[in-house]
Each structure stands twice: as C-alpha cells, then as structure tokens.
Design a protein around this motif. Sequence first.
Motif, PDB file in Angstrom:
ATOM      1  N   ARG A 117       0.849  -1.182   0.000  1.00 28.31           N
ATOM      2  CA  ARG A 117       0.000   0.000   0.000  1.00 28.31           C
ATOM      3  C   ARG A 117       0.889   1.238   0.000  1.00 28.31           C
ATOM      4  O   ARG A 117       1.681   1.446   0.919  1.00 28.31           O
ATOM      5  CB  ARG A 117      -0.932   0.043   1.208  1.00 28.31           C
ATOM      6  N   SER A 154       1.326   5.383   0.016  1.00 24.87           N
ATOM      7  CA  SER A 154       0.659   6.563   0.552  1.00 24.87           C
ATOM      8  C   SER A 154       1.221   7.814  -0.103  1.00 24.87           C
ATOM      9  O   SER A 154       2.410   7.876  -0.418  1.00 24.87           O
ATOM     10  CB  SER A 154       0.876   6.655   2.064  1.00 24.87           C
ATOM     11  N   THR A 184      -4.329  12.506   2.656  1.00 25.46           N
ATOM     12  CA  THR A 184      -3.533  11.408   2.128  1.00 25.46           C
ATOM     13  C   THR A 184      -4.339  10.588   1.130  1.00 25.46           C
ATOM     14  O   THR A 184      -5.527  10.322   1.347  1.00 25.46           O
ATOM     15  CB  THR A 184      -3.033  10.510   3.264  1.00 25.46           C
ATOM     16  N   TYR A 223      -4.133   6.933  -1.063  1.00 30.10           N
ATOM     17  CA  TYR A 223      -3.502   5.622  -0.987  1.00 30.10           C
ATOM     18  C   TYR A 223      -3.643   4.881  -2.320  1.00 30.10           C
ATOM     19  O   TYR A 223      -4.571   5.121  -3.084  1.00 30.10           O
ATOM     20  CB  TYR A 223      -4.157   4.774   0.103  1.00 30.10           C
TER      21      TYR A 223
END
Length: 124
Positions: free
Chosen positions: A19, A21, A77, A79
């Motif tokens: 993942r 960010s 943010t 992702y």
Amino acid sequence: QVQLVESGGGLVQAGGSLRLSCAASGRTFTTYVSWFRQAPGKEREFVAFIRWTGFSTYYADSLKGRFTISRDNAKNTVYLQMNSLKPEDTAVYYCAAGSRGGIKATDPVGYEFWGQGTQVTVST
C-alpha cells in the motif's frame, strides 16, 4: 505551495501486496490526485485517479481489479492498494495532483504538482 510525499514502496514477491501513501500538504489548492508509474526505459504510465470530493475514481484498464485508489481527507492522504503484484509492476510510483478543469486524467500534462516517487520492486 503543494507538496506531495510518497511512501510505502519496497521489495515484494510476486503475488504479494503493498500500500502506497501520498501525503499532500497544501492539498486544498488541488482538486484531484493520481498515481503514475515509470519503469526503466519506459514512458510514465497512468495508474489511477481520484478527486478529493465525491466518489469519482478512474483506473488504467490493465490494472483494474488489482489496484485500488482511496483517500483520507482528514489526513490529506491518498492511498494506492496494490494486490497480486507482478514483476511487470516494478517501477517508480509517483503521486501527482492538480486543479485544472477539463483535464485528461491519463495525461501527465494535467498535473501541476508531483512527488519524488517511491520504488516498487516485485521479484519472481
């Protein structure tokens, strides 16, 4: 000024997940964010798009079903969840943001701000 900082890249085996960010300071000056990637010797390639408001997302056809873009507005943010990774996903992944109207999401020209990139390497 808008600053984008990517994180979460690394080395993973084929079939694994990562993942990424993208932390955006000054994100109120932008309306959309995308992920692009660039492999050695290849052109920068569009991955996924999302707006800071609403539910609009858009993906490269070849990545649908494996990659998911999402956002947390409270954390400023965005992702990129990457599943079932393949060696051909190896690239530097960049976060990009902009505020222009009428852009083509897949075209890097539509983005005013770019992060420094994070390396993703998928081994066999």
